[in-house]
Motif scaffolding. Structure first.
Motif, PDB file in Angstrom:
ATOM      1  N   GLU A   1       0.826  -1.204   0.000  1.00 37.37           N
ATOM      2  CA  GLU A   1       0.000   0.000   0.000  1.00 37.37           C
ATOM      3  C   GLU A   1       0.861   1.255   0.000  1.00 37.37           C
ATOM      4  N   GLN A   2       1.927   1.264   0.770  1.00 38.55           N
ATOM      5  CA  GLN A   2       2.826   2.421   0.812  1.00 38.55           C
ATOM      6  C   GLN A   2       3.482   2.652  -0.547  1.00 38.55           C
ATOM      7  N   ARG A   3       3.857   1.564  -1.227  1.00 42.54           N
ATOM      8  CA  ARG A   3       4.473   1.713  -2.562  1.00 42.54           C
ATOM      9  C   ARG A   3       3.484   2.330  -3.543  1.00 42.54           C
ATOM     10  N   TYR A   4       2.224   1.880  -3.481  1.00 40.68           N
ATOM     11  CA  TYR A   4       1.208   2.431  -4.385  1.00 40.68           C
ATOM     12  C   TYR A   4       0.939   3.908  -4.067  1.00 40.68           C
ATOM     13  N   LEU A   5       0.799   4.236  -2.792  1.00 43.17           N
ATOM     14  CA  LEU A   5       0.553   5.628  -2.408  1.00 43.17           C
ATOM     15  C   LEU A   5       1.716   6.528  -2.829  1.00 43.17           C
ATOM     16  N   LYS A   6       2.934   6.029  -2.700  1.00 43.82           N
ATOM     17  CA  LYS A   6       4.116   6.801  -3.121  1.00 43.82           C
ATOM     18  C   LYS A   6       4.084   7.031  -4.630  1.00 43.82           C
TER      19      LYS A   6
ATOM     20  N   GLN B   1      -2.834   7.190 -14.249  1.00 47.50           N
ATOM     21  CA  GLN B   1      -3.866   7.546 -15.223  1.00 47.50           C
ATOM     22  C   GLN B   1      -3.629   6.955 -16.612  1.00 47.50           C
ATOM     23  N   ASN B   2      -2.391   6.573 -16.944  1.00 48.32           N
ATOM     24  CA  ASN B   2      -2.071   6.195 -18.322  1.00 48.32           C
ATOM     25  C   ASN B   2      -1.571   4.769 -18.521  1.00 48.32           C
ATOM     26  N   VAL B   3      -1.306   4.055 -17.447  1.00 53.99           N
ATOM     27  CA  VAL B   3      -0.693   2.733 -17.555  1.00 53.99           C
ATOM     28  C   VAL B   3      -1.653   1.677 -17.011  1.00 53.99           C
ATOM     29  N   PRO B   4      -1.850   0.569 -17.734  1.00 54.84           N
ATOM     30  CA  PRO B   4      -2.751  -0.489 -17.260  1.00 54.84           C
ATOM     31  C   PRO B   4      -2.333  -1.048 -15.896  1.00 54.84           C
ATOM     32  N   ILE B   5      -3.337  -1.449 -15.136  1.00 52.58           N
ATOM     33  CA  ILE B   5      -3.130  -1.904 -13.755  1.00 52.58           C
ATOM     34  C   ILE B   5      -2.156  -3.073 -13.655  1.00 52.58           C
ATOM     35  N   GLN B   6      -2.176  -3.993 -14.635  1.00 57.49           N
ATOM     36  CA  GLN B   6      -1.290  -5.161 -14.522  1.00 57.49           C
ATOM     37  C   GLN B   6       0.183  -4.757 -14.598  1.00 57.49           C
ATOM     38  N   TYR B   7       0.510  -3.704 -15.358  1.00 57.86           N
ATOM     39  CA  TYR B   7       1.891  -3.239 -15.439  1.00 57.86           C
ATOM     40  C   TYR B   7       2.276  -2.488 -14.164  1.00 57.86           C
TER      41      TYR B   7
ATOM     42  N   LEU C   1       5.250  -2.523  -9.070  1.00 58.94           N
ATOM     43  CA  LEU C   1       5.246  -2.338  -7.623  1.00 58.94           C
ATOM     44  C   LEU C   1       5.508  -3.630  -6.861  1.00 58.94           C
ATOM     45  N   GLY C   2       5.703  -4.735  -7.593  1.00 59.99           N
ATOM     46  CA  GLY C   2       6.032  -6.001  -6.951  1.00 59.99           C
ATOM     47  C   GLY C   2       4.856  -6.705  -6.326  1.00 59.99           C
ATOM     48  N   MET C   3       3.683  -6.634  -6.975  1.00 63.14           N
ATOM     49  CA  MET C   3       2.485  -7.298  -6.446  1.00 63.14           C
ATOM     50  C   MET C   3       1.632  -7.831  -7.581  1.00 63.14           C
ATOM     51  N   LYS C   4       0.631  -8.600  -7.231  1.00 65.47           N
ATOM     52  CA  LYS C   4      -0.325  -9.139  -8.203  1.00 65.47           C
ATOM     53  C   LYS C   4      -1.393  -8.076  -8.481  1.00 65.47           C
TER      54      LYS C   4
ATOM     55  N   SER D   1      -4.083  -7.833  -5.800  1.00 68.39           N
ATOM     56  CA  SER D   1      -3.663  -7.115  -4.587  1.00 68.39           C
ATOM     57  C   SER D   1      -3.764  -5.609  -4.801  1.00 68.39           C
ATOM     58  N   LEU D   2      -3.335  -5.154  -5.967  1.00 70.59           N
ATOM     59  CA  LEU D   2      -3.418  -3.731  -6.261  1.00 70.59           C
ATOM     60  C   LEU D   2      -4.876  -3.284  -6.317  1.00 70.59           C
ATOM     61  N   SER D   3      -5.755  -4.101  -6.881  1.00 71.37           N
ATOM     62  CA  SER D   3      -7.184  -3.754  -6.929  1.00 71.37           C
ATOM     63  C   SER D   3      -7.750  -3.599  -5.522  1.00 71.37           C
ATOM     64  N   ARG D   4      -7.361  -4.504  -4.606  1.00 68.36           N
ATOM     65  CA  ARG D   4      -7.829  -4.403  -3.216  1.00 68.36           C
ATOM     66  C   ARG D   4      -7.325  -3.107  -2.572  1.00 68.36           C
TER      67      ARG D   4
END
Length: 191
Positions: A149-154, A164-170, A175-178, A181-184
């Motif tokens: 979560e901290q990596r995503y917030l950063k 805004q421009n890059v698909p979630i899977q990339y 960020l080193g997660m599935k 996990s990022l969706s959650r």
């Protein structure tokens, strides 16, 4: 296209008119469509790219055949598989355009020629290399000490345009997660 590169280069270094003309000569404009492989793994990287517009990623295939995104750019900036480009060795990385992209590119041979002919270009190249090392050290540290979560917030705070421009899977891979996990994490942040 060259004006953006020259503006970036000249912001901290003094280039002569002759040196800027050499930059215009050696940096070739290219465009790539969304989801285009720019440089393939298993080959020596041919070019150093300067990104005028668009998003590009660097990725490799892990032992299970999964793509692992190790770098996503924020335009403007330089992009390649640096160590392989510099040493002219086979790269395990692939460079792919995530969006339609406008780039300037220079071959290793032409870059070396520019650096040998221009002290300003040599100084500029050293500063770009130092910035790259600093970025990679910081990223490595963040991957090891921050939770998901901290990596995503950063990333949201530092580079909101990537979100805004890059698909979630990339983004998740970077960020080193599935992706799940990022969706959650995203749902948690929204709520």
């Amino acid at each position: 296209m060259h004006n953006k590169l020259l503006q970036y280069m000249c912001s901290g270094h003094d280039f002569t008119l002759e040196e800027t003309e050499a930059v215009r000569k050696y940096f070739e404009p290219v465009t790539f469509s969304k989801n285009t492989i720019i440089e393939e793994a298993g080959k020596i990287p041919e070019y150093l790219y300067y990104i005028i517009e668009g998003y590009i990623r660097l990725f490799y295939m892990d032992e299970n055949g999964n793509e692992v995104t190790t770098h996503i750019n924020c335009p403007p900036g330089f992009f390649t598989s640096y160590s392989d480009f510099t040493s002219q060795t086979l790269s395990e990385n692939t460079i792919e355009s995530i969006t339609n992209s406008e780039l300037l590119r220079i071959s290793k041979e032409n870059l070396d020629q520019l650096i040998s002919q221009s002290q300003a270009m040599k100084d500029f190249s050293i500063s770009v290399f130092q910035q790259s090392i600093t970025y990679n050290e910081k990223r490595s540290r963040e991957l090891s000490v921050l939770n998901a979560e901290q990596r995503y917030l950063k990333l949201m705070n530092d580079y909101p345009e990537i979100i805004q421009n890059v698909p979630i899977q990339y983004i998740a891979s970077f960020l080193g997660m599935k992706p799940e996990s990022l969706s959650r994490i995203r749902r948690k942040i929204i709520n």
